[in-house]
Motif scaffolding. Sequence first.
Motif, mmCIF file in Angstrom:
data_model
loop_
_atom_site.group_PDB
_atom_site.id
_atom_site.type_symbol
_atom_site.label_atom_id
_atom_site.label_comp_id
_atom_site.label_asym_id
_atom_site.label_seq_id
_atom_site.Cartn_x
_atom_site.Cartn_y
_atom_site.Cartn_z
ATOM 1 N N GLN A 249 8.760 -13.616 -0.743
ATOM 2 C CA GLN A 249 9.212 -14.565 0.276
ATOM 3 C C GLN A 249 9.909 -15.760 -0.368
ATOM 4 O O GLN A 249 10.913 -16.244 0.135
ATOM 5 N N LEU A 250 9.407 -16.210 -1.495
ATOM 6 C CA LEU A 250 10.008 -17.327 -2.218
ATOM 7 C C LEU A 250 11.390 -16.969 -2.765
ATOM 8 O O LEU A 250 12.308 -17.788 -2.747
ATOM 9 N N LEU A 251 11.550 -15.733 -3.219
ATOM 10 C CA LEU A 251 12.779 -15.321 -3.907
ATOM 11 C C LEU A 251 13.770 -14.575 -3.010
ATOM 12 O O LEU A 251 14.797 -14.106 -3.488
ATOM 13 N N SER A 252 13.497 -14.493 -1.731
ATOM 14 C CA SER A 252 14.237 -13.602 -0.834
ATOM 15 C C SER A 252 15.720 -13.893 -0.671
ATOM 16 O O SER A 252 16.461 -13.036 -0.226
ATOM 17 N N GLN A 253 16.190 -15.067 -1.037
ATOM 18 C CA GLN A 253 17.594 -15.397 -0.795
ATOM 19 C C GLN A 253 18.550 -14.827 -1.832
ATOM 20 O O GLN A 253 19.749 -14.962 -1.695
ATOM 21 N N SER A 254 18.071 -14.127 -2.839
ATOM 22 C CA SER A 254 18.950 -13.550 -3.854
ATOM 23 C C SER A 254 19.248 -12.092 -3.549
ATOM 24 O O SER A 254 18.338 -11.326 -3.222
ATOM 25 N N ILE A 255 20.509 -11.685 -3.697
ATOM 26 C CA ILE A 255 20.835 -10.272 -3.497
ATOM 27 C C ILE A 255 20.368 -9.424 -4.668
ATOM 28 O O ILE A 255 20.430 -8.197 -4.594
ATOM 29 N N TYR A 256 19.885 -10.049 -5.741
ATOM 30 C CA TYR A 256 19.431 -9.313 -6.912
ATOM 31 C C TYR A 256 17.909 -9.158 -6.954
ATOM 32 O O TYR A 256 17.352 -8.736 -7.964
ATOM 33 N N ILE A 257 17.251 -9.486 -5.850
ATOM 34 C CA ILE A 257 15.815 -9.271 -5.689
ATOM 35 C C ILE A 257 15.655 -8.387 -4.458
ATOM 36 O O ILE A 257 16.288 -8.625 -3.428
ATOM 37 N N VAL A 258 14.815 -7.353 -4.551
ATOM 38 C CA VAL A 258 14.626 -6.444 -3.422
ATOM 39 C C VAL A 258 14.139 -7.241 -2.204
ATOM 40 O O VAL A 258 13.355 -8.186 -2.331
ATOM 41 N N CYS A 259 14.632 -6.870 -1.030
ATOM 42 C CA CYS A 259 14.339 -7.617 0.192
ATOM 43 C C CYS A 259 13.081 -7.080 0.878
ATOM 44 O O CYS A 259 13.010 -5.898 1.237
ATOM 45 N N LEU A 260 12.094 -7.949 1.071
ATOM 46 C CA LEU A 260 10.889 -7.626 1.829
ATOM 47 C C LEU A 260 11.199 -7.872 3.301
ATOM 48 O O LEU A 260 11.494 -9.002 3.700
ATOM 49 N N LEU A 261 11.148 -6.825 4.123
ATOM 50 C CA LEU A 261 11.499 -6.940 5.539
ATOM 51 C C LEU A 261 10.315 -7.367 6.394
ATOM 52 O O LEU A 261 10.467 -8.170 7.303
ATOM 53 N N SER A 262 9.141 -6.797 6.112
ATOM 54 C CA SER A 262 7.946 -7.183 6.866
ATOM 55 C C SER A 262 6.693 -6.712 6.149
ATOM 56 O O SER A 262 6.758 -5.938 5.193
ATOM 57 N N VAL A 263 5.560 -7.187 6.643
ATOM 58 C CA VAL A 263 4.252 -6.790 6.131
ATOM 59 C C VAL A 263 3.451 -6.291 7.326
ATOM 60 O O VAL A 263 3.376 -6.970 8.350
ATOM 61 N N GLU A 264 2.888 -5.085 7.207
ATOM 62 C CA GLU A 264 2.130 -4.471 8.303
ATOM 63 C C GLU A 264 0.707 -4.191 7.832
ATOM 64 O O GLU A 264 0.503 -3.623 6.768
ATOM 65 N N HIS A 265 -0.266 -4.582 8.648
ATOM 66 C CA HIS A 265 -1.672 -4.323 8.349
ATOM 67 C C HIS A 265 -2.219 -3.418 9.446
ATOM 68 O O HIS A 265 -2.059 -3.710 10.627
ATOM 69 N N ILE A 266 -2.837 -2.293 9.043
ATOM 70 C CA ILE A 266 -3.429 -1.401 10.043
ATOM 71 C C ILE A 266 -4.818 -0.984 9.593
ATOM 72 O O ILE A 266 -5.145 -1.017 8.406
ATOM 73 N N ASP A 267 -5.630 -0.601 10.566
ATOM 74 C CA ASP A 267 -6.946 -0.022 10.297
ATOM 75 C C ASP A 267 -6.864 1.449 10.649
ATOM 76 O O ASP A 267 -6.747 1.813 11.821
ATOM 77 N N LYS A 268 -6.881 2.314 9.625
ATOM 78 C CA LYS A 268 -6.743 3.754 9.811
ATOM 79 C C LYS A 268 -8.126 4.385 9.863
ATOM 80 O O LYS A 268 -8.930 4.210 8.957
ATOM 81 N N VAL A 269 -8.371 5.150 10.925
ATOM 82 C CA VAL A 269 -9.629 5.870 11.039
ATOM 83 C C VAL A 269 -9.429 7.236 10.384
ATOM 84 O O VAL A 269 -8.540 7.991 10.792
ATOM 85 N N PRO A 270 -10.223 7.557 9.355
ATOM 86 C CA PRO A 270 -10.070 8.848 8.684
ATOM 87 C C PRO A 270 -10.297 10.011 9.646
ATOM 88 O O PRO A 270 -11.203 9.958 10.479
ATOM 89 N N LYS A 271 -9.470 11.077 9.538
ATOM 90 C CA LYS A 271 -9.551 12.227 10.455
ATOM 91 C C LYS A 271 -10.881 12.963 10.332
ATOM 92 O O LYS A 271 -11.471 13.357 11.330
ATOM 93 N N ALA A 272 -11.346 13.194 9.111
ATOM 94 C CA ALA A 272 -12.552 13.988 8.891
ATOM 95 C C ALA A 272 -13.814 13.130 8.804
ATOM 96 O O ALA A 272 -14.871 13.623 8.453
ATOM 97 N N ALA A 273 -13.716 11.873 9.147
ATOM 98 C CA ALA A 273 -14.862 10.974 8.997
ATOM 99 C C ALA A 273 -15.814 11.096 10.187
ATOM 100 O O ALA A 273 -15.435 11.526 11.272
ATOM 101 N N ALA A 274 -17.045 10.718 9.946
ATOM 102 C CA ALA A 274 -18.032 10.682 11.023
ATOM 103 C C ALA A 274 -17.628 9.613 12.036
ATOM 104 O O ALA A 274 -16.967 8.639 11.678
ATOM 105 N N PRO A 275 -18.020 9.782 13.291
ATOM 106 C CA PRO A 275 -17.625 8.823 14.331
ATOM 107 C C PRO A 275 -18.017 7.382 14.036
ATOM 108 O O PRO A 275 -17.356 6.453 14.459
ATOM 109 N N SER A 276 -19.083 7.201 13.279
ATOM 110 C CA SER A 276 -19.532 5.837 12.975
ATOM 111 C C SER A 276 -18.876 5.253 11.727
ATOM 112 O O SER A 276 -19.161 4.126 11.348
ATOM 113 N N SER A 277 -18.012 6.028 11.055
ATOM 114 C CA SER A 277 -17.364 5.543 9.837
ATOM 115 C C SER A 277 -16.437 4.377 10.154
ATOM 116 O O SER A 277 -15.682 4.429 11.123
ATOM 117 N N PRO A 278 -16.488 3.342 9.313
ATOM 118 C CA PRO A 278 -15.583 2.212 9.556
ATOM 119 C C PRO A 278 -14.142 2.605 9.235
ATOM 120 O O PRO A 278 -13.903 3.454 8.375
#
Length: 185
Positions: free
Chosen positions: A56-85
């Motif tokens: 975010q600090l360096l984003s204005q340079s074309i010579y630094i890869v551009c971070l478009l967004s940050v996504e946070h998700i809570d994935k429930v494992p397919k084979a997990a027990a129903p009570s698994s976090p």
Amino acid sequence: MEKYEKLEKVGEGTYGKVYKAKEKATGQVVALKKTRLEMDEEGIPPTALREVSLLQLLSQSIYIVCLLSVEHIDKVPKAAAPSSPPKPLLYLVFEYLDTDLKKFITSHCKGPNPRPLPPSLIQSFLFQLCIGVAHCHSHGVLHRDIKPQNLLLDQQKEILKIADLGLGRAFTVPLKSYTNEIVTL
């Protein structure tokens, strides 16, 4: 992460996997860097936080890869027990670039038709790298992991971009003591 369609896995590092994906709404091709948040850790890993804040600090340079967004998700494992976090995941969404410098050099210098890189292209990439590093340093950032795999290329435009700031550090003058065990084999 329903708004992205994963197309292929393009890389894997110490801190996560990188996928080529397409944003369903716009059709824009992006890179998704997936970081698993381990259950024994509290919160987001420091490397991910550091990378996001430095990008975010360096984003204005074309010579630094551009971070478009940050996504946070809570994935429930397919084979997990129903009570698994759910397993928390953090995705960093970047602009997608064709290849990295290591793959680019290998594709030119090995195989059935080896050919040297044109000196003008080498000079251009070195110049762009110097500008990118100077931009980092002028904003008080040390990358600490510059290597061909962390230098991404847009082959059409012949643009080199610095990526993977997970080991980067902000610095101040006078310089304080930093970890001296940052080594890439």
